[in-house]
Scaffold this motif. Structure first.
Motif, PDB file in Angstrom:
ATOM      1  N   TRP A   8      -8.718   5.669   9.041  1.00  0.00           N
ATOM      2  CA  TRP A   8      -9.611   5.286  10.136  1.00  0.00           C
ATOM      3  C   TRP A   8      -8.921   4.301  11.081  1.00  0.00           C
ATOM      4  O   TRP A   8      -8.248   3.376  10.642  1.00  0.00           O
ATOM      5  N   SER A   9      -9.187   4.457  12.368  1.00  0.00           N
ATOM      6  CA  SER A   9      -8.711   3.468  13.340  1.00  0.00           C
ATOM      7  C   SER A   9      -9.551   2.203  13.197  1.00  0.00           C
ATOM      8  O   SER A   9     -10.650   2.218  12.631  1.00  0.00           O
ATOM      9  N   GLU A  10      -9.030   1.098  13.736  1.00  0.00           N
ATOM     10  CA  GLU A  10      -9.756  -0.167  13.670  1.00  0.00           C
ATOM     11  C   GLU A  10     -11.111  -0.031  14.390  1.00  0.00           C
ATOM     12  O   GLU A  10     -12.131  -0.551  13.904  1.00  0.00           O
ATOM     13  N   GLU A  11     -11.127   0.687  15.514  1.00  0.00           N
ATOM     14  CA  GLU A  11     -12.368   0.841  16.280  1.00  0.00           C
ATOM     15  C   GLU A  11     -13.417   1.578  15.436  1.00  0.00           C
ATOM     16  O   GLU A  11     -14.577   1.188  15.362  1.00  0.00           O
ATOM     17  N   LYS A  12     -12.968   2.652  14.822  1.00  0.00           N
ATOM     18  CA  LYS A  12     -13.876   3.447  14.011  1.00  0.00           C
ATOM     19  C   LYS A  12     -14.432   2.613  12.854  1.00  0.00           C
ATOM     20  O   LYS A  12     -15.630   2.642  12.557  1.00  0.00           O
ATOM     21  N   ALA A  57     -19.288 -11.438   9.853  1.00  0.00           N
ATOM     22  CA  ALA A  57     -18.715 -10.918   8.604  1.00  0.00           C
ATOM     23  C   ALA A  57     -17.258 -10.513   8.832  1.00  0.00           C
ATOM     24  O   ALA A  57     -16.375 -10.833   8.020  1.00  0.00           O
ATOM     25  N   MET A  58     -17.008  -9.825   9.941  1.00  0.00           N
ATOM     26  CA  MET A  58     -15.636  -9.366  10.214  1.00  0.00           C
ATOM     27  C   MET A  58     -14.704 -10.551  10.432  1.00  0.00           C
ATOM     28  O   MET A  58     -13.567 -10.558   9.953  1.00  0.00           O
ATOM     29  N   GLU A  59     -15.232 -11.546  11.123  1.00  0.00           N
ATOM     30  CA  GLU A  59     -14.399 -12.735  11.363  1.00  0.00           C
ATOM     31  C   GLU A  59     -14.029 -13.405  10.032  1.00  0.00           C
ATOM     32  O   GLU A  59     -12.874 -13.764   9.795  1.00  0.00           O
ATOM     33  N   LEU A  60     -15.047 -13.553   9.163  1.00  0.00           N
ATOM     34  CA  LEU A  60     -14.806 -14.188   7.868  1.00  0.00           C
ATOM     35  C   LEU A  60     -13.858 -13.352   7.008  1.00  0.00           C
ATOM     36  O   LEU A  60     -12.989 -13.879   6.311  1.00  0.00           O
ATOM     37  N   TYR A  76      -8.914 -12.340   4.182  1.00  0.00           N
ATOM     38  CA  TYR A  76      -7.955 -11.291   3.796  1.00  0.00           C
ATOM     39  C   TYR A  76      -7.121 -10.861   4.999  1.00  0.00           C
ATOM     40  O   TYR A  76      -7.268  -9.729   5.485  1.00  0.00           O
ATOM     41  N   PRO A  77      -6.265 -11.720   5.483  1.00  0.00           N
ATOM     42  CA  PRO A  77      -5.510 -11.378   6.702  1.00  0.00           C
ATOM     43  C   PRO A  77      -4.637 -10.132   6.530  1.00  0.00           C
ATOM     44  O   PRO A  77      -4.337  -9.463   7.513  1.00  0.00           O
ATOM     45  N   GLY A  78      -4.261  -9.800   5.308  1.00  0.00           N
ATOM     46  CA  GLY A  78      -3.383  -8.654   5.108  1.00  0.00           C
ATOM     47  C   GLY A  78      -4.117  -7.328   4.968  1.00  0.00           C
ATOM     48  O   GLY A  78      -3.487  -6.276   4.911  1.00  0.00           O
ATOM     49  N   ASN A  79      -5.445  -7.378   4.912  1.00  0.00           N
ATOM     50  CA  ASN A  79      -6.195  -6.138   4.683  1.00  0.00           C
ATOM     51  C   ASN A  79      -6.684  -5.505   5.972  1.00  0.00           C
ATOM     52  O   ASN A  79      -6.852  -6.174   6.997  1.00  0.00           O
ATOM     53  N   ARG A  80      -6.955  -4.232   5.920  1.00  0.00           N
ATOM     54  CA  ARG A  80      -7.615  -3.539   7.027  1.00  0.00           C
ATOM     55  C   ARG A  80      -9.089  -3.946   7.052  1.00  0.00           C
ATOM     56  O   ARG A  80      -9.688  -4.171   5.988  1.00  0.00           O
ATOM     57  N   ILE A  81      -9.676  -3.951   8.231  1.00  0.00           N
ATOM     58  CA  ILE A  81     -11.066  -4.407   8.358  1.00  0.00           C
ATOM     59  C   ILE A  81     -12.029  -3.506   7.583  1.00  0.00           C
ATOM     60  O   ILE A  81     -13.057  -3.952   7.057  1.00  0.00           O
ATOM     61  N   GLN A  82     -11.677  -2.203   7.435  1.00  0.00           N
ATOM     62  CA  GLN A  82     -12.590  -1.299   6.715  1.00  0.00           C
ATOM     63  C   GLN A  82     -12.779  -1.700   5.244  1.00  0.00           C
ATOM     64  O   GLN A  82     -13.760  -1.333   4.615  1.00  0.00           O
ATOM     65  N   TYR A 118      -8.810 -15.968 -10.360  1.00  0.00           N
ATOM     66  CA  TYR A 118      -7.948 -14.943  -9.759  1.00  0.00           C
ATOM     67  C   TYR A 118      -8.767 -13.832  -9.129  1.00  0.00           C
ATOM     68  O   TYR A 118      -9.968 -13.673  -9.396  1.00  0.00           O
ATOM     69  N   MET A 119      -8.088 -13.101  -8.290  1.00  0.00           N
ATOM     70  CA  MET A 119      -8.607 -11.860  -7.704  1.00  0.00           C
ATOM     71  C   MET A 119      -7.470 -10.849  -7.790  1.00  0.00           C
ATOM     72  O   MET A 119      -6.346 -11.151  -7.384  1.00  0.00           O
ATOM     73  N   PHE A 120      -7.767  -9.681  -8.364  1.00  0.00           N
ATOM     74  CA  PHE A 120      -6.776  -8.599  -8.390  1.00  0.00           C
ATOM     75  C   PHE A 120      -7.097  -7.687  -7.213  1.00  0.00           C
ATOM     76  O   PHE A 120      -8.158  -7.061  -7.187  1.00  0.00           O
ATOM     77  N   LYS A 121      -6.228  -7.625  -6.220  1.00  0.00           N
ATOM     78  CA  LYS A 121      -6.567  -6.908  -4.981  1.00  0.00           C
ATOM     79  C   LYS A 121      -5.551  -5.857  -4.576  1.00  0.00           C
ATOM     80  O   LYS A 121      -5.601  -5.325  -3.462  1.00  0.00           O
ATOM     81  N   MET A 122      -4.685  -5.492  -5.476  1.00  0.00           N
ATOM     82  CA  MET A 122      -3.620  -4.538  -5.135  1.00  0.00           C
ATOM     83  C   MET A 122      -4.181  -3.125  -4.934  1.00  0.00           C
ATOM     84  O   MET A 122      -4.781  -2.541  -5.819  1.00  0.00           O
ATOM     85  N   GLU A 123      -3.953  -2.609  -3.749  1.00  0.00           N
ATOM     86  CA  GLU A 123      -4.438  -1.262  -3.449  1.00  0.00           C
ATOM     87  C   GLU A 123      -3.722  -0.238  -4.325  1.00  0.00           C
ATOM     88  O   GLU A 123      -2.516  -0.320  -4.545  1.00  0.00           O
ATOM     89  N   GLN A 124      -4.514   0.729  -4.837  1.00  0.00           N
ATOM     90  CA  GLN A 124      -3.974   1.771  -5.704  1.00  0.00           C
ATOM     91  C   GLN A 124      -3.684   3.032  -4.885  1.00  0.00           C
ATOM     92  O   GLN A 124      -4.362   3.309  -3.901  1.00  0.00           O
ATOM     93  N   PRO A 125      -2.674   3.796  -5.290  1.00  0.00           N
ATOM     94  CA  PRO A 125      -2.215   4.882  -4.411  1.00  0.00           C
ATOM     95  C   PRO A 125      -3.133   6.104  -4.327  1.00  0.00           C
ATOM     96  O   PRO A 125      -2.992   6.908  -3.414  1.00  0.00           O
ATOM     97  N   VAL A 126      -4.066   6.247  -5.252  1.00  0.00           N
ATOM     98  CA  VAL A 126      -4.863   7.471  -5.295  1.00  0.00           C
ATOM     99  C   VAL A 126      -5.694   7.637  -4.022  1.00  0.00           C
ATOM    100  O   VAL A 126      -6.119   6.662  -3.407  1.00  0.00           O
ATOM    101  N   TYR A 127      -5.881   8.851  -3.610  1.00  0.00           N
ATOM    102  CA  TYR A 127      -6.680   9.184  -2.427  1.00  0.00           C
ATOM    103  C   TYR A 127      -6.205   8.486  -1.157  1.00  0.00           C
ATOM    104  O   TYR A 127      -7.008   7.983  -0.376  1.00  0.00           O
ATOM    105  N   GLY A 128      -4.913   8.407  -1.016  1.00  0.00           N
ATOM    106  CA  GLY A 128      -4.379   7.847   0.210  1.00  0.00           C
ATOM    107  C   GLY A 128      -4.628   6.359   0.340  1.00  0.00           C
ATOM    108  O   GLY A 128      -4.591   5.812   1.443  1.00  0.00           O
TER     109      GLY A 128
END
Lengths: 524, 524
Positions: free
Chosen positions: A335-339, A355-358, A363-369, A400-410
């Motif tokens: 998804w694009s950021e706009e979408k 919410a988006m601002e927070l 999570y500055p490294g994550n996508r907004i979606q 702690y928080m485990f936040k590593m994205e997993q490769p399944v489903y793109g």
């Protein structure tokens, strides 16, 4: 795997105080499976296992506790399960160690399995296998089965002194297993004076409960709660009285209460299944005036728990998996950021902008979606727990928080259970978790944090930043990811609090296809 | 294993005539799990699965047929089992292939699982996993679940035309699966004109039955019977009429026969378990005048079976395992020749000398003590079957014996199921089977024999001698061992016949320790 196994009549044999046990040596790791640690009459407290003559085999796992419903989980791909024969005679444990040298005194890690207090076993997940963790960390790993659901947590205390603790029979089994460890683990190269209990989901709940059970004092020395605390709400509704209901359906009067010890288990299955699809999960330790006095939110922190260092944390995408999702094209990362922003505004309405601002701040490294797939089941409870111990002045609690994205489903945020393979150093054989070069790195760090915590009471790992405790003045948090980060949790906590005030329907994994195909349901 | 897995919303997706299926790619092998191939009303014939819209997931195994008793096998170490949720909706199959290219037309091998006709599933053993065989042989491997025990083989034909085939509902499921293969396997890169059925124990029995079921003609082209034939004895006693007994216990009269379709399954479990410890295994295809006319010994060789090349054989130490044995010191290989001979004389009495002479002639490479652990359950039936086809003038039947000693317990003759990991090229991850350098070699040869047989109808492998058919004039037999040998079976047959005339109590595995510990029983 091409493993070399030794399994001979006289090797490996370990002498425990109760008798001799013969196990396996697999590529140098000593493995003992299905060790009986206690006996128990139904609804009664367990008793230590009796001594025996000769050598008993410990090469096959013991039976697991009967379940009201053994669901075929629709997440069996992302969380591969081991199903196993069930029997009320279920007090068995398994040990992995690098040598059974009584002088060696390695840290001991005792795993408490998930599945609420109703389902699961010490071998339920592929990832619970202790061989790799034992080898990597030179630690002794123990997993165990104990009584669950009706058998472990039905409150019959109103029906006779002999059933006084039946609402905690399952917890009493665990305590009996910890007593077995105290008595016998030295023979397996473990240090009874350095025992860590760790568990996830229901297992995290069991760890939290043991921290509040006075009779467990002295049986363990560190504790890890993975995705185990849900925020407690004042005035939450109480379910129906399960005991009263069962006795009525079984037509057992108080005078004939002992008949419940002979009721075939399938009758419990029938009655509870008839109550609705999720009622079989409604079990947990019973509060009373001596065995278990309630959570730290209800009863304050128990004295013995204060000196126990605790790790507590959870996983970013818990219960919000978007793999197999039919939301849009099923791939959030396309998804694009706009979408994504439009979708968030649609879901949240007016609070969307804040919410988006927070989220971007936390999570500055994550996508907004990813905001749409972020845990709101365990995270608030995790913060509550951290704050409760910090406010009591304790400086031995690690978040702690485990936040590593997993490769399944793109690309999928990590799901409930996703951190377990990393903790056990088993990530590379759990199918959808493996990212060449990265997985090895992250599991090295996560597993080393757990093992060093077990050894010294402070978690830390080569390749990761310093992990400080969460205290009143210093809100430190470890974020496990492809690159681990340790920082203040303040901006995340702000987000969590804001989202708790602005609930919206999560974009859940759509299990319709799978469910239709398999009749499976979600597992906790 | 550090496997690379692809599992995306659009890859891998295969279009079958009924609809699309999405699976996995694991290290280059395409895997599709839990494909529904049929639906069935209880005690009725199955119907082909209906077409669907969209893409169905095929990444999780389907449920397995309910079992009267799911025994925790005491052999779970030597034969690692997969237990799995049970459901009457159990008609599912799994596919492993190297590419889903419809032009590729690879040989297809359809595995029929063991467990008599009463227990088990297409994923019951770790060793049933088709990934390695598919990759090694460039073949398409299929495993499947179907109805078993009461659900698959209860004879209700006397109670209404709609139940005419209920005594073979389980076999009918398998036939429906083979029809699915005919219709759909091309989409997975398989050749519907080149289908091999293979199975072990009960699975071997199912292969033998399909060779005697006319409606299975054309659905398969080669057949492998592994440890599947027990010598038929004239005048053997017939068990009680299970149908009559069940209906009486369930209080169902002939007029209300349809109520048996609604009986909760646990009622069958109770009634049959109450009959005795092994009665739950007493199921099999029912002889009638059109569906299944009986074994080749009862009914002669079916017309369609004559052109089907058949491999038939079994394992040297079947049901005579001596691991975990408390016979003497538990290690047969430590006994001196004198000691072994004395033990044989003690067991056999007067015929001992001739038996030893015959054994030494038949197995010049073995120690004399192996005579005490040599199969007498399946070997006579294997010879009977070979002779029956030879006497019919057929020259397309291949006999084998798997006799490779396994390393566990200081050397153990191969047990019931021991050859399966070699057939599937999975020997190196079945714990007690692995001998570095040797295992790789032997599984290469065994697996290549099966794959070349699937391809061409003649088994053969690089590194092994020529494997000729067993005919009236040429009694050829392949002996799989660390070094494979192909030779006349005459001296072995002489031994088998002599031993059949001089029965003695076998030195069985002593399961007392294990059984006491786990309550497990033997599996067939």
């Amino acid at each position: 795997m091409t493993k070399q196994v030794i399994c001979n009549p006289d090797e490996p044999v370990v002498s425990t105080p109760n008798g001799k046990l013969r196990g396996l040596i697999v590529d140098g790791t000593y493995i003992f499976r299905g060790i009986k640690y206690a006996d128990a009459r139904r609804f009664h407290m367990p008793t230590p296992v009796k001594a025996w003559e000769g050598v008993k085999e410990a090469i096959i796992y013991g039976p697991v506790c009967p379940e009201i419903q053994t669901v075929q989980p629709s997440d069996n791909y992302t969380v591969p399960h081991v199903f196993y024969p069930q029997d009320e005679d279920c007090q068995y444990l398994n040990i992995w160690t690098q040598s059974p040298d009584p002088e060696r005194k390695r840290p001991v890690l005792v795993w408490l399995h998930g599945g609420g207090f109703a389902t699961g076993s010490g071998i339920e997940h592929f990832a619970y296998d202790g061989e790799n963790m034992s080898r990597f960390g030179d630690v002794v790993v123990v997993t165990l089965n104990h009584r669950l659901n009706v058998l472990g947590f039905l409150d019959l205390s109103g029906y006779g002194e002999e059933y006084r603790y039946s609402a905690n029979a399952g917890m009493a089994d665990i305590i009996e297993a910890l007593r077995w460890v105290q008595k016998s683990i030295e023979a397996f190269g473990g240090d009874p004076q350095n025992v860590t209990i760790f568990g996830q989901s229901g297992g995290g709940g069991k760890v939290a409960a043991l921290l509040q059970i006075p009779s467990a004092a002295g049986l363990f020395h560190r504790a890890v709660i993975q995705s185990g605390i849900i925020r407690e709400r004042a005035g939450k509704e109480k379910g129906p009285d399960m005991t009263e209901l069962l006795l009525r359906k079984l037509e057992i009067t108080p005078e004939r209460i002992r008949e419940i010890e002979e009721v075939p288990y399938y009758r419990f299955q029938q009655i509870i299944s008839d109550l609705g699809p999720h009622v079989f999960m409604d079990f947990g330790p019973g509060r009373d005036d001596d065995f278990y006095r309630g959570s730290i939110f209800e009863a304050g922190i128990c004295e013995h728990a204060k000196n126990i260092p605790v790790i507590i944390g959870n996983v970013l995408g818990e219960f919000c998996q978007n793999f197999a999702v039919t939301c849009d094209d099923g791939r959030k990362n396309s998804w694009s950021e706009e979408k994504a922003e439009a979708l968030i505004r649609e879901k949240l309405g007016e609070p969307a902008e804040e919410a988006m601002e927070l989220f971007r701040k936390a999570y500055p490294g994550n996508r907004i979606q990813d905001l749409l797939f972020t845990d709101r089941v365990f995270r608030p409870g995790t913060f509550d727990y951290l704050k409760a111990r910090a406010q009591a002045g304790l400086k031995n609690t690690y978040g702690y928080m485990f936040k590593m994205e997993q490769p399944v489903y793109g690309g999928t945020l990590p799901w409930h259970n996703a951190e377990i393979p990393y903790v056990f150093h088993n990530a590379d054989y759990i199918e959808p978790s493996y990212i060449p070069g990265i997985t090895e790195l992250v599991q090295t760090i996560v597993c080393e944090c757990w093992c060093s915590f077990a050894e010294k009471g402070r978690p830390g790992a080569v390749g990761a930043p310093v992990w400080l405790p969460y205290t009143q003045n210093q809100h430190a948090m470890m974020y496990f990811d492809e690159e681990c980060e340790a920082k203040s949790a303040d901006s995340e906590e702000e987000l969590v609090n804001f989202m708790s005030q602005h609930p919206f329907k999560m974009i859940q994994q759509d299990r319709s296809v799978t469910a239709e195909f398999f009749g499976g349901g979600p597992r906790v």
